[in-house]
Design an enzyme around this catalytic site. Sequence first.
Site: not given
Ligand code: GDG
Length: 462
Positions: A160, A369
């Site tokens: 990821h 990322d």
């Molecule tokens: C890893 C990789 C890759 C965040 N804050 C809140 C919240 N979130 C949710 C977002 C989104 C998820 O969490 C975050 O996903 P990301 O992809 O932006 O980042 P990582 O957590 O670092 O994820 C990344 C991912 O895995 C998938 O392969 O894209 O590059 O680092 O869904 O909406 N959700 C809620 N409240 C929050 O305050 N409900």
Amino acid sequence: MSTSDGRLVIVSNRVAIPEENKPAGGGLAVGVLAALRDHGGIWFGWSGEVTDRESGGPDITTIGNTDYATIQINRSDYEQYYNGYSNRVLWPVCHYLLDFIRYDQADFEGYRRVNAMFARKLMSLLQPDDIIWVHDYHLIPLASELRSAGIENRIGFFLHVPFPAYEALRAAPGHEYLLRCLCAYDVLGFHTPRDLAAFETCIREPVVGAEFEDNRVIRVPGGKLIADVFPIGIDVDEVRGMAEEASGTKRVKKLVKSLDERQLIIGVDRLDYSKGLMQRMLAYERLLEKYPNSQRLVTLMQIAPPTRAGVRAYDEIRNALEQVSGRINGRFAESDWVPIRYLNKGVARVPLMGFFRKAAIGLVTPVRDGMNLVAKEYVAAQDPEDPGVLVLSSLAGAAVELTDALIVNPHDRDDVADGLATAINMPLAERKRRYESMIEVLGRNDITAWRTRFVDALRNGG
Ligand code: GDG
């Protein structure tokens, strides 16, 4: 799923058993939950509970078509495997942030020990025709441990986070072992062609004695494996539905009212140094300095739920962000306006999607990322008749697909400030054109496409 296809067994460090109104713990949990919803199967991993005893489990909770099989880990495993080698070595090296590496040999041993324990506990649940899909950097050695124990099922691995080029990876003590472990899988999946190319630089080194047969088949000692690009997507209809539903709620209406006609710029990130939060706040300050007019036009809301408390770098960035947001607010605030609303906590998923819909600008500027699902969710949440603008880091995997975002370099404050100024003034016709092109990409490569392509590759060898 027909039984003759065999069950899908997903393994990740943490298992997120769905709970109403509780934010999922990050992108992997959001992606895996969505992937399991239609397909069903088993999700195996750590419960999140740390015990003082020996590690226990698995405990099974069945919800719908999925069995959630969780184990506990003990305090030293948590410190060495999770906080230690996973998050103080692998996380920074995969994000090319080598100064953050803190290596301790005991942590590396803990990482190997916990992977062996995961393999032992998982084996008790496996059937011969199951296919096993392992997720993320915490569990790189899992296939190799399962193979040593005689498991012959097909096993795939999806990363990821970004995969680093050999020049970065070799900074991680234990990298030769990691590369050998990766070659024990049948399928390796990455988010972008850049990650695959970086993996290729490692395979070219004389470490594992493997070579690319073509651009996705690698000959390894004892067989072949497929390495390919599987960019993760989102459930576009679900996000749009949640955003529409939330728009009518009191909570979202109150937010809009509180803006007093200003445009909302929204940032949502786990509090992590890879997300570029410090650089983002300084770029926003640059916007307010360079374009004084913008002081009457915008408010930034940054939502940043803390993660990985106990890893020093995370405690430090938390303090640093509190300081910088306070300083910027002190410098620019008026009696009726505060430039930054900094929320150091999570927001439930449905209202969050409503906030996205009401935000004129989505500001997503990680310094590195793997993909970044927030960028995709922000676009999917928009009102097609009046869509907002995505300002997106060139260093996020999502920038490969979302080429109609305003792409900026997160290290360049002026570039980000100029991007924000362009977004603030962008005419409706151009906003719609960019939105339509991006939503088309998101629909074509959604979460179902991601899961189906990976599972097909794992089941059928491509
Ligand atoms: C890893 C990789 C890759 C965040 N804050 C809140 C919240 N979130 C949710 C977002 C989104 C998820 O969490 C975050 O996903 P990301 O992809 O932006 O980042 P990582 O957590 O670092 O994820 C990344 C991912 O895995 C998938 O392969 O894209 O590059 O680092 O869904 O909406 N959700 C809620 N409240 C929050 O305050 N409900």
